[in-house]
Design a protein around this motif. Structure first.
Motif, PDB file in Angstrom:
ATOM      1  N   GLU A 192       0.831  -1.202   0.000  1.00  0.00           N
ATOM      2  CA  GLU A 192       0.000   0.000   0.000  1.00  0.00           C
ATOM      3  C   GLU A 192       0.870   1.259   0.000  1.00  0.00           C
ATOM      4  O   GLU A 192       0.617   2.198  -0.775  1.00  0.00           O
TER       5      GLU A 192
ATOM      6  N   ALA B 204      -4.322  -2.627   5.643  1.00  0.00           N
ATOM      7  CA  ALA B 204      -3.984  -1.729   4.529  1.00  0.00           C
ATOM      8  C   ALA B 204      -5.253  -1.442   3.730  1.00  0.00           C
ATOM      9  O   ALA B 204      -5.437  -1.956   2.620  1.00  0.00           O
TER      10      ALA B 204
ATOM     11  N   GLY C  34      -5.037  -0.361  -0.009  1.00  0.00           N
ATOM     12  CA  GLY C  34      -4.137  -1.096  -0.888  1.00  0.00           C
ATOM     13  C   GLY C  34      -4.841  -1.651  -2.119  1.00  0.00           C
ATOM     14  O   GLY C  34      -6.059  -1.860  -2.138  1.00  0.00           O
TER      15      GLY C  34
END
Length: 383
Positions: free
Chosen positions: A124, A147, A150
């Motif tokens: 990410e 994340a 991401g």
């Protein structure tokens, strides 16, 4: 962006913080991916290291994945004004910072306590694609929480109990994963001699978290964290239609090595192919992935995107793969080496080094951006 990387700028600089921590020498010595490999080999338990490093049988294909890149030479062009270079590209229409992604690899928590969550955060931060494995030791929900912004794909196997696969597909689609990566080269698990000798098993505190609670009553032999004979060896091309009926996500097939299968993939409506031999962990003696790439690119004729994994260790390897028609490369074992070094920071280090090397290789070959990379850059050696 100027080609001088952060890694290069920091080389030779010993900060007071590093001196106090005693980490300066170790950190400065990790300047290429093979340095991370050496660190991981020295610091991981023997059985864990050999699980990650294993190839099938004599490991010929695992080793040839590396050697095949060395048989390719570059034909650089000069006086091209490479004062500004750009590594950005797109995969399935999404922009990423560099044509480098994280291949699906299992059991990251063996290398670092929060495993795949660290991997996801690193991807990410650098705006790269992370393909999460079915055999993760963190669940897909934990990966997304770690994340949330991401860019992720999900790697899928087909099981005898199709409901297991269906449930995973629906989970990851609801969580915002952007594609499914169907692994097709494991109707049976290859013979990995070191794992057999070591009687490799996940330690009791780790599980295949995406199946948590599913196999709790099972007491027979297992195969890498799930009951033996769980995978469905009857999978065939008709199952692509079944998978397409479950989801609107793009489907990418991982494990293709021939033009015949590439043509069938196009006919069956997939959106991408990952040229892969499973890191040499399945059928020993099959083609190195970089040797298979050209015929697959030629077979699909631009109708779908083609990616590659296996053997990528330097920025010039990335350049060679793109010159042969790959849209993006994916790396597996080096990510685990980075985790073993320092978790998320180690993964970022591996990815940053490879990105910096790729940018430098581009510039030294006379390419200012990814679009300028083509087959005229390479020549196959007779070695």
């Amino acid at each position: 962006m100027n080609i001088q990387s952060r890694t290069e700028r920091m080389a030779g600089q010993e900060t007071p913080e590093r001196k106090r921590s005693g980490q300066g020498d170790a950190e400065m010595s990790l300047i290429c991916l093979s340095d991370f490999e050496a660190y991981a080999k020295d610091h991981l338990p023997k059985a864990t290291w050999e699980y990650y490093a294993a190839g099938a049988d004599d490991c010929c294909t695992r080793d040839d994945n590396l050697l095949a890149f060395k048989r390719i030479r570059l034909r650089p062009r000069m006086l091209r004004d490479v004062s500004v270079t750009d590594t950005k590209t797109t995969v399935l229409g999404t922009e990423i910072s560099c044509p480098i992604g994280i291949a699906p690899t299992a059991f990251h928590c063996l290398a670092w306590p929060d495993g795949e969550m660290s991997t996801a955060r690193a991807a990410e931060t650098l705006n790269l694609c992370y393909v999460a494995s079915t055999y993760s030791t963190c669940s897909v929900e934990e990966i997304v929480t770690a994340a949330p912004d991401g860019f992720r794909w999900f790697q899928l196997y087909v099981y005898r109990d199709r409901k297991l696969s269906e449930q995973l597909v629906h989970r990851v689609e609801a969580l915002g994963f952007k594609a499914l990566v169907l692994t097709v080269d494991v109707p049976y698990t290859g013979k990995r001699r070191s794992d057999i000798r070591n009687n490799f098993r996940l330690p009791p505190h780790l599980k295949v978290k995406n199946f948590e609670g599913v196999f709790e009553e099972h007491c027979g032999p297992d195969n890498y964290g799930v009951p033996a004979n769980t995978l469905d060896p009857s999978i065939s091309w008709k199952d692509i239609y079944w998978l397409r009926s479950l989801t609107r996500l793009p489907i990418i097939i991982k494990g293709i090595l021939t033009k015949e299968d590439a043509e069938l993939a196009v006919e069956h409506g997939v959106q991408g192919i990952i040229v892969s031999n499973h890191g040499g962990r399945q059928l020993d003696g099959e083609l190195a992935t970089i040797d298979a790439l050209s015929e697959i690119v030629d077979a699909v004729q631009g109708r779908i995107e083609v990616y590659i994994d296996g053997g990528i260790r330097t920025g010039s390897d990335v350049l060679k793969a793109l010159a042969l028609g790959a849209k993006c490369v994916f790396i597996g074992r080096p990510i685990v080496w980075g985790l073993a070094y320092k978790g998320e920071e180690g993964v970022r280090g591996v990815l940053q080094i490879l990105t910096d090397e790729f940018r430098l290789s581009m510039a030294l070959s006379g390419c200012r951006n990814v679009a300028e990379i083509n087959r005229n850059l390479i020549q196959f050696s007779k070695l």
